[in-house]
Write a protein that holds these residues in place. Structure first.
Motif, mmCIF file in Angstrom:
data_model
loop_
_atom_site.group_PDB
_atom_site.id
_atom_site.type_symbol
_atom_site.label_atom_id
_atom_site.label_comp_id
_atom_site.label_asym_id
_atom_site.label_seq_id
_atom_site.Cartn_x
_atom_site.Cartn_y
_atom_site.Cartn_z
ATOM 1 N N SER A 1 51.455 37.479 23.749
ATOM 2 C CA SER A 1 51.749 36.059 23.516
ATOM 3 C C SER A 1 53.258 35.857 23.477
ATOM 4 C CB SER A 1 51.155 35.623 22.173
ATOM 5 O OG SER A 1 51.817 36.318 21.110
ATOM 6 N N HIS A 2 53.665 34.610 23.425
ATOM 7 C CA HIS A 2 55.083 34.292 23.286
ATOM 8 C C HIS A 2 55.635 34.994 22.048
ATOM 9 C CE1 HIS A 2 58.732 31.976 23.888
ATOM 10 N NE2 HIS A 2 58.673 31.551 22.643
ATOM 11 N N GLY B 1 65.599 33.600 30.818
ATOM 12 C CA GLY B 1 66.370 34.428 31.734
ATOM 13 C C GLY B 1 65.818 35.824 31.942
ATOM 14 N N ILE B 2 64.547 36.023 31.593
ATOM 15 C CA ILE B 2 63.934 37.344 31.719
ATOM 16 C C ILE B 2 62.766 37.268 32.711
ATOM 17 C CG2 ILE B 2 62.713 39.201 30.500
ATOM 18 C CD1 ILE B 2 64.161 38.208 27.921
ATOM 19 N N ALA B 3 62.865 38.052 33.774
ATOM 20 C CA ALA B 3 61.755 38.152 34.733
ATOM 21 C C ALA B 3 60.692 39.077 34.129
ATOM 22 C CB ALA B 3 62.258 38.713 36.053
ATOM 23 N N VAL B 4 59.444 38.819 34.433
ATOM 24 C CA VAL B 4 58.346 39.653 33.925
ATOM 25 C C VAL B 4 57.558 40.197 35.105
ATOM 26 C CG1 VAL B 4 56.271 39.732 32.496
ATOM 27 C CG2 VAL B 4 58.186 38.276 31.817
ATOM 28 N N GLU B 5 57.349 41.499 35.106
ATOM 29 C CA GLU B 5 56.534 42.184 36.123
ATOM 30 C C GLU B 5 55.320 42.754 35.394
ATOM 31 O OE1 GLU B 5 55.342 43.515 39.711
ATOM 32 O OE2 GLU B 5 57.213 42.430 39.451
ATOM 33 N N LYS C 1 56.330 31.700 32.121
ATOM 34 C CA LYS C 1 57.312 30.620 32.261
ATOM 35 C C LYS C 1 58.300 30.641 31.103
ATOM 36 C CE LYS C 1 57.498 25.592 32.909
ATOM 37 N NZ LYS C 1 57.820 24.897 31.669
ATOM 38 N N GLN C 2 57.811 30.847 29.887
ATOM 39 C CA GLN C 2 58.693 30.872 28.721
ATOM 40 C C GLN C 2 59.695 32.019 28.822
ATOM 41 O OE1 GLN C 2 55.540 31.084 25.816
ATOM 42 N NE2 GLN C 2 55.707 28.922 25.306
ATOM 43 N N MET C 3 59.278 33.159 29.325
ATOM 44 C CA MET C 3 60.199 34.283 29.474
ATOM 45 C C MET C 3 61.231 33.976 30.558
ATOM 46 S SD MET C 3 59.431 36.429 27.120
ATOM 47 C CE MET C 3 60.143 38.025 27.539
ATOM 48 N N ARG C 4 60.791 33.399 31.684
ATOM 49 C CA ARG C 4 61.731 33.026 32.757
ATOM 50 C C ARG C 4 62.773 32.043 32.241
ATOM 51 N NH1 ARG C 4 57.209 32.565 35.991
ATOM 52 N NH2 ARG C 4 57.326 30.304 35.871
ATOM 53 N N ARG D 1 63.173 39.156 23.684
ATOM 54 C CA ARG D 1 64.149 38.070 23.826
ATOM 55 C C ARG D 1 65.351 38.273 22.906
ATOM 56 N NH1 ARG D 1 59.229 35.456 23.713
ATOM 57 N NH2 ARG D 1 59.593 34.646 21.623
ATOM 58 N N LEU D 2 65.250 39.178 21.950
ATOM 59 C CA LEU D 2 66.327 39.403 20.981
ATOM 60 C C LEU D 2 67.245 40.552 21.349
ATOM 61 C CD1 LEU D 2 64.214 39.067 17.706
ATOM 62 C CD2 LEU D 2 65.712 37.351 18.732
ATOM 63 N N LEU D 3 66.864 41.349 22.341
ATOM 64 C CA LEU D 3 67.641 42.540 22.683
ATOM 65 C C LEU D 3 69.035 42.179 23.168
ATOM 66 C CD1 LEU D 3 64.904 44.627 24.540
ATOM 67 C CD2 LEU D 3 65.750 44.959 22.212
ATOM 68 N N GLU D 4 70.014 42.982 22.760
ATOM 69 C CA GLU D 4 71.396 42.847 23.220
ATOM 70 C C GLU D 4 71.840 44.176 23.782
ATOM 71 O OE1 GLU D 4 73.497 40.324 23.441
ATOM 72 O OE2 GLU D 4 72.067 38.883 22.662
ATOM 73 N N PRO D 5 72.378 44.252 24.990
ATOM 74 C CA PRO D 5 72.529 43.120 25.895
ATOM 75 C C PRO D 5 71.163 42.621 26.364
ATOM 76 C CG PRO D 5 73.048 45.159 27.037
ATOM 77 C CD PRO D 5 72.812 45.515 25.590
ATOM 78 N N GLN D 6 71.125 41.374 26.771
ATOM 79 C CA GLN D 6 69.861 40.767 27.205
ATOM 80 C C GLN D 6 69.323 41.502 28.426
ATOM 81 O OE1 GLN D 6 69.716 36.489 27.691
ATOM 82 N NE2 GLN D 6 68.069 36.675 29.184
ATOM 83 N N ILE D 7 68.026 41.751 28.415
ATOM 84 C CA ILE D 7 67.397 42.418 29.549
ATOM 85 C C ILE D 7 67.227 41.434 30.703
ATOM 86 C CG2 ILE D 7 66.233 44.149 28.141
ATOM 87 C CD1 ILE D 7 63.639 42.488 28.471
ATOM 88 N N GLU D 8 67.183 41.987 31.924
ATOM 89 C CA GLU D 8 66.960 41.181 33.124
ATOM 90 C C GLU D 8 65.471 41.079 33.433
ATOM 91 O OE1 GLU D 8 68.957 42.749 36.626
ATOM 92 O OE2 GLU D 8 70.240 43.893 35.288
ATOM 93 N N ILE D 9 64.769 42.176 33.143
ATOM 94 C CA ILE D 9 63.363 42.256 33.551
ATOM 95 C C ILE D 9 62.553 42.997 32.494
ATOM 96 C CG2 ILE D 9 63.782 44.319 34.947
ATOM 97 C CD1 ILE D 9 61.591 43.159 36.893
#
Length: 86
Positions: A14-15, A54-58, A48-51, A22-30
């Motif tokens: 879930s979200h 700024g995070i792509a989800v595979e 959609k919420q992850m995108r 979403r809290l990781l630093e540096p922010q993850i790309e994927i």
């Protein structure tokens, strides 16, 4: 004190359960999600919420998700993995 919910199957994703990523630093790309023995569809709103953050989800079955994560990190991509055992 907030505790992330337990994720035992793809139905538990879930979200809220993805909030750590979403809290990781540096922010993850994927974010690579392994959903067990099979690729499972996640609710489009979660993706959609992850995108929007700024995070792509595979989403893949877990063995392929492991391989994808290893490849991404070998390419020096900022990636994280959430893996449900097969």
């Amino acid at each position: 004190r907030s505790v992330s919910p337990q994720v035992g199957s793809y139905r538990d994703i879930s979200h809220e359960s993805l909030s750590l990523f979403r809290l990781l630093e540096p922010q993850i790309e994927i974010l690579v999600l392994g959903t067990g023995d099979r690729v499972e569809r996640l609710h489009p709103t979660i993706l959609k919420q992850m995108r929007e953050c700024g995070i792509a989800v595979e989403v893949q079955d877990t063995p392929n998700a492991c391989a994808t994560f290893n490849f991404l990190t070998s390419e020096k991509r900022l990636a994280a993995a959430g893996l449900i055992p097969p």
